[in-house]
Design a protein around this motif. Structure first.
Motif, PDB file in Angstrom:
ATOM      1  N   LEU A   1      -6.625   2.374  -2.748  1.00 28.46           N
ATOM      2  CA  LEU A   1      -6.197   3.620  -3.388  1.00 28.46           C
ATOM      3  C   LEU A   1      -7.079   3.850  -4.603  1.00 28.46           C
ATOM      4  O   LEU A   1      -7.401   2.900  -5.331  1.00 28.46           O
ATOM      5  CB  LEU A   1      -4.732   3.504  -3.843  1.00 28.46           C
ATOM      6  CG  LEU A   1      -3.690   3.338  -2.724  1.00 28.46           C
ATOM      7  CD1 LEU A   1      -2.344   2.928  -3.328  1.00 28.46           C
ATOM      8  CD2 LEU A   1      -3.552   4.624  -1.931  1.00 28.46           C
ATOM      9  N   GLY A   2      -7.455   5.109  -4.836  1.00 28.73           N
ATOM     10  CA  GLY A   2      -8.273   5.412  -6.006  1.00 28.73           C
ATOM     11  C   GLY A   2      -7.509   6.322  -6.950  1.00 28.73           C
ATOM     12  O   GLY A   2      -6.880   7.282  -6.515  1.00 28.73           O
ATOM     13  N   VAL A   3      -7.578   6.012  -8.244  1.00 29.83           N
ATOM     14  CA  VAL A   3      -6.850   6.817  -9.219  1.00 29.83           C
ATOM     15  C   VAL A   3      -7.724   6.983 -10.460  1.00 29.83           C
ATOM     16  O   VAL A   3      -8.530   6.111 -10.779  1.00 29.83           O
ATOM     17  CB  VAL A   3      -5.487   6.138  -9.558  1.00 29.83           C
ATOM     18  CG1 VAL A   3      -5.684   4.758 -10.177  1.00 29.83           C
ATOM     19  CG2 VAL A   3      -4.631   7.015 -10.464  1.00 29.83           C
TER      20      VAL A   3
ATOM     21  N   LEU B   1       2.059   6.682  -6.931  1.00 30.67           N
ATOM     22  CA  LEU B   1       0.950   7.429  -7.553  1.00 30.67           C
ATOM     23  C   LEU B   1       0.779   8.831  -6.976  1.00 30.67           C
ATOM     24  O   LEU B   1      -0.030   9.608  -7.475  1.00 30.67           O
ATOM     25  CB  LEU B   1      -0.364   6.651  -7.370  1.00 30.67           C
ATOM     26  CG  LEU B   1      -0.438   5.317  -8.106  1.00 30.67           C
ATOM     27  CD1 LEU B   1      -1.633   4.500  -7.630  1.00 30.67           C
ATOM     28  CD2 LEU B   1      -0.529   5.559  -9.608  1.00 30.67           C
ATOM     29  N   ALA B   2       1.531   9.092  -5.916  1.00 35.27           N
ATOM     30  CA  ALA B   2       1.462  10.343  -5.147  1.00 35.27           C
ATOM     31  C   ALA B   2       0.453  11.387  -5.661  1.00 35.27           C
ATOM     32  O   ALA B   2      -0.689  11.439  -5.198  1.00 35.27           O
ATOM     33  CB  ALA B   2       2.852  10.936  -5.027  1.00 35.27           C
TER      34      ALA B   2
ATOM     35  N   TYR C   1       0.840  -1.202   0.000  1.00 37.93           N
ATOM     36  CA  TYR C   1       0.000   0.000   0.000  1.00 37.93           C
ATOM     37  C   TYR C   1       0.869   1.244   0.000  1.00 37.93           C
ATOM     38  O   TYR C   1       0.670   2.166  -0.802  1.00 37.93           O
ATOM     39  CB  TYR C   1      -0.925  -0.033   1.225  1.00 37.93           C
ATOM     40  CG  TYR C   1      -1.758   1.206   1.418  1.00 37.93           C
ATOM     41  CD1 TYR C   1      -2.964   1.357   0.742  1.00 37.93           C
ATOM     42  CD2 TYR C   1      -1.341   2.227   2.267  1.00 37.93           C
ATOM     43  CE1 TYR C   1      -3.730   2.488   0.910  1.00 37.93           C
ATOM     44  CE2 TYR C   1      -2.095   3.370   2.450  1.00 37.93           C
ATOM     45  CZ  TYR C   1      -3.299   3.498   1.771  1.00 37.93           C
ATOM     46  OH  TYR C   1      -4.042   4.623   1.934  1.00 37.93           O
ATOM     47  N   GLU C   2       1.885   1.281   0.918  1.00 40.23           N
ATOM     48  CA  GLU C   2       2.749   2.457   1.028  1.00 40.23           C
ATOM     49  C   GLU C   2       3.535   2.670  -0.271  1.00 40.23           C
ATOM     50  O   GLU C   2       3.636   3.794  -0.757  1.00 40.23           O
ATOM     51  CB  GLU C   2       3.724   2.292   2.203  1.00 40.23           C
ATOM     52  CG  GLU C   2       3.058   2.403   3.579  1.00 40.23           C
ATOM     53  CD  GLU C   2       2.259   3.687   3.744  1.00 40.23           C
ATOM     54  OE1 GLU C   2       2.613   4.717   3.113  1.00 40.23           O
ATOM     55  OE2 GLU C   2       1.249   3.668   4.485  1.00 40.23           O
TER      56      GLU C   2
ATOM     57  N   LEU D   1      -6.930   9.968  -6.219  1.00 38.01           N
ATOM     58  CA  LEU D   1      -8.228  10.631  -5.992  1.00 38.01           C
ATOM     59  C   LEU D   1      -8.664  10.443  -4.544  1.00 38.01           C
ATOM     60  O   LEU D   1      -9.332  11.283  -3.971  1.00 38.01           O
ATOM     61  CB  LEU D   1      -9.299  10.044  -6.922  1.00 38.01           C
ATOM     62  CG  LEU D   1      -9.105  10.346  -8.407  1.00 38.01           C
ATOM     63  CD1 LEU D   1     -10.192   9.652  -9.223  1.00 38.01           C
ATOM     64  CD2 LEU D   1      -9.117  11.844  -8.664  1.00 38.01           C
ATOM     65  N   HIS D   2      -8.350   9.296  -3.984  1.00 37.68           N
ATOM     66  CA  HIS D   2      -8.650   9.081  -2.565  1.00 37.68           C
ATOM     67  C   HIS D   2      -7.790   7.953  -2.039  1.00 37.68           C
ATOM     68  O   HIS D   2      -7.264   7.151  -2.828  1.00 37.68           O
ATOM     69  CB  HIS D   2     -10.142   8.776  -2.335  1.00 37.68           C
ATOM     70  CG  HIS D   2     -10.543   7.402  -2.771  1.00 37.68           C
ATOM     71  ND1 HIS D   2     -10.519   6.323  -1.927  1.00 37.68           N
ATOM     72  CD2 HIS D   2     -10.962   6.937  -3.965  1.00 37.68           C
ATOM     73  CE1 HIS D   2     -10.915   5.249  -2.592  1.00 37.68           C
ATOM     74  NE2 HIS D   2     -11.187   5.584  -3.833  1.00 37.68           N
ATOM     75  N   ARG D   3      -7.612   7.869  -0.740  1.00 36.76           N
ATOM     76  CA  ARG D   3      -6.883   6.769  -0.119  1.00 36.76           C
ATOM     77  C   ARG D   3      -7.595   6.345   1.151  1.00 36.76           C
ATOM     78  O   ARG D   3      -8.104   7.188   1.899  1.00 36.76           O
ATOM     79  CB  ARG D   3      -5.441   7.185   0.179  1.00 36.76           C
ATOM     80  CG  ARG D   3      -5.320   8.540   0.882  1.00 36.76           C
ATOM     81  CD  ARG D   3      -3.957   8.716   1.500  1.00 36.76           C
ATOM     82  NE  ARG D   3      -2.922   9.026   0.526  1.00 36.76           N
ATOM     83  CZ  ARG D   3      -1.643   8.692   0.679  1.00 36.76           C
ATOM     84  NH1 ARG D   3      -1.275   8.032   1.758  1.00 36.76           N
ATOM     85  NH2 ARG D   3      -0.742   9.034  -0.215  1.00 36.76           N
TER      86      ARG D   3
END
Lengths: 248, 313
Positions: free
Chosen positions: B268-270, B254-255, B247-248, B259-261
């Motif tokens: 993670l959302g991208v 994607l830093a 996860y980290e 869109l959300h974490r």
């Protein structure tokens, strides 16, 4: 005209199915009749007339108050539960809805009057009236009931909730007491005479008693007529205005 | 921008405004609803939905602006409007002490049906809304869903051209809500114009041809559910990672594009355009060893997303 009949039928049906309405308008007046005659009657001096005969017209007036005051509640229920919006959106006139409630009130009171009279006869009420006396007495009672019912409708339009509407009608229930309905006015303190002699219930009750007992009525029937028609002439436009304000 | 309407507009408003005392409820609402369509007015509590319906149903007068329903002016041609519409409010407007059949017969009689024709009309509607068995029971004994159905049936005693439904499914259980949706679908297929209000985006999405979003007394968006969803541009790829380390690592890669974490769920959302090529490329980029991503899901924007973006964005 059909909508008046349909809505009157509706209100009568709703009344019949409301146990509270049936008890208040039928059982309560009969009980009150018995209370007045058997609990209080022995201590009340009404001259040569037997107390039951003196008080029966008073109880009729009192139960008219109970029956009519219920109009305030039924009107208020309609105004607060959304059905009035449906009626209006159906282009049904507000007058027809209110008239339906008044018609049910008159029907309710007619039944109550019959019940009270029946019990009164059973316990010794002996009116002496001829047919014309009966007809005149019934006419005045009917007019009085109609007037009170419209006053009740106005209270129902004024109140914010059905509970509050019931509270508004306390005046109607109270007015018969400071009148000659249950005891002769002369037995009340002097300062009450002015009020008791000049309030609407007194001429109504004096007319009923006089007509039913075949005694002279003086100008009471005319006074009763003027009071009732006067109150109606004020109440009807007030109801129309309140309805418009309430539904604006 | 509006679809061509064969039979014109069933409802048209211009600059509709209304205030109660110092509280402005509507400030310049413009709406157009095509004949025979289902239109949803969407908005949070207090947005002005009910006031809009009340004005269109001639129960409340607007302070300013004009509105026509079925081609008639709600202010000057009240009776004509009332003869063309039916209204089902937020609270079932029925007599609890009358039976379902009695309520319907009464409504039919008030609309000028004879006794016999009111009887057959009531029976037909009870059947249509699966209430025949409950016809002779008092409405006070009905469930919430049955009441709502009877309420709609009551609105249909005279074949309205335009039907207003104010939050028809608020407070209903999911099954009753379904049944209600089916009923609205049936109305629409019969050619009735349906104007409904709702707080549920899913409902507007399911039922409506067009949706207007009302917030703070004005229309802040209008279009088909599809068009509205497009206003919240991209789709979203949600990645559920295999463990905290993965996860980290992925979050670091994607830093700036996240869109959300959701650390608790390792999600993670991208943003993505939703194409297979783009999703594959993203997966390869985040997880070149093909060991770190446990699951993934592609989300299309819901009307909820649109709604949140429009009202709080």
């Amino acid at each position: 005209m059909a909508e008046y009949a349909v809505l009157a039928g509706r209100s009568v049906r709703l009344t019949r199915r409301n146990p509270d309405a049936v008890i208040t308008s039928l059982v309560l007046p009969v009980l009150l009749m018995l209370v007045f005659v058997y609990f209080f009657g022995g201590a009340i001096e009404t001259g040569t007339t037997k107390y039951v005969t003196y008080v029966a017209p008073g109880v009729l007036i009192l139960c008219a108050g109970y029956g009519a005051s219920m109009t305030a509640t039924t009107v208020s229920v309609d105004m607060t539960n959304g059905i009035i919006d449906r009626f209006r959106a159906m282009d049904t006139s507000g007058t027809a809805v209110l008239t339906g409630h008044v018609a049910a009130s008159v029907a309710r009171n007619t039944a109550a009057t019959a019940a009270v009279l029946g019990v009164a006869f059973a316990i010794g009420f002996r009116p002496q009236a001829q047919l014309t006396g009966w007809l005149a007495a019934c006419g005045i009672l009917l007019l009085y009931i109609t007037t009170l019912s419209w006053l009740g409708a106005a209270a129902g339009l004024l109140a914010k909730s059905p509970e509050a509407a019931g509270g508004f009608t306390f005046v109607m229930l109270f007015l018969p007491y400071p009148s000659s309905a249950f005891v002769p006015v002369e037995t009340m303190p002097d300062w009450l005479h002015g009020f008791a002699d000049h309030q609407p219930v007194t001429p109504v009750i004096e007319s009923l008693r006089g007509l039913l007992l075949d005694q002279p009525t003086g100008n009471s029937p005319w006074l009763a007529l003027v009071w009732c028609l006067g109150l109606l002439a004020v109440t009807l436009p007030v109801c129309a205005a309140l309805f418009r304000r309430r539904t604006a | 921008m509006y679809p061509a309407a064969q039979a014109g507009w069933a409802i048209e408003t211009q600059g509709l405004s209304k205030a109660y005392g110092s509280v402005t409820v509507l400030s310049g609402v413009d709406l157009r609803v095509a004949s025979g369509s289902v239109f949803a007015l969407l908005g949070p509590n207090g947005a002005g939905k009910t006031t809009t319906v009340r004005i269109l149903a001639t129960l409340t007068l607007p302070d300013a602006g004009r509105a026509t329903v079925a081609g008639r002016d709600v202010r000057r041609e009240r009776s004509q409007v009332r003869r063309a519409i039916s209204l089902t409010g937020q609270y079932a407007a029925l007599d609890e002490a009358q039976t379902g059949a009695e309520n319907l017969r009464m409504m039919a009689r008030l609309r000028g049906h004879s006794r016999a024709s009111a009887r057959s009309r009531a029976a037909e509607l009870l059947d249509r809304f699966s209430l025949t068995e409950a016809a002779d029971r008092r409405v006070g004994t009905y469930s919430g869903g049955m009441r709502r159905r009877l309420d709609i049936a009551a609105g249909l005693v005279t074949d309205p051209q335009v039907m207003f439904l104010d939050e028809p499914t608020t407070g209903l259980d999911p099954r009753s809500r379904r049944t209600m949706w089916e009923a609205v679908g049936t109305l629409a297929r019969a050619g009735v114009t349906v104007f409904l209000t709702t707080q549920y985006l899913e409902e507007a999405d399911q039922l409506a041809d067009r949706v207007a979003v009302l917030d703070g007394g004005r229309v802040i968006a209008e279009g088909t559910p599809q068009e509205l969803k497009k206003t919240v541009a991209a789709q979203r790829l949600d990645l559920t990672m295999a463990g905290p380390d993965a996860y980290e690592a992925a979050a670091a890669r994607l830093a700036g594009r996240l869109l959300h974490r959701t650390p608790e769920g390792l999600v993670l959302g991208v943003a993505t355009d939703g194409s297979a090529a783009h999703v594959r490329a993203l997966l390869d980029e985040v997880d070149p060893q093909r060991t770190d991503v446990a699951r993934f899901a592609v989300h299309s924007p819901t009307l909820d997303d649109v709604f949140l973006e429009l009202t709080h964005g």
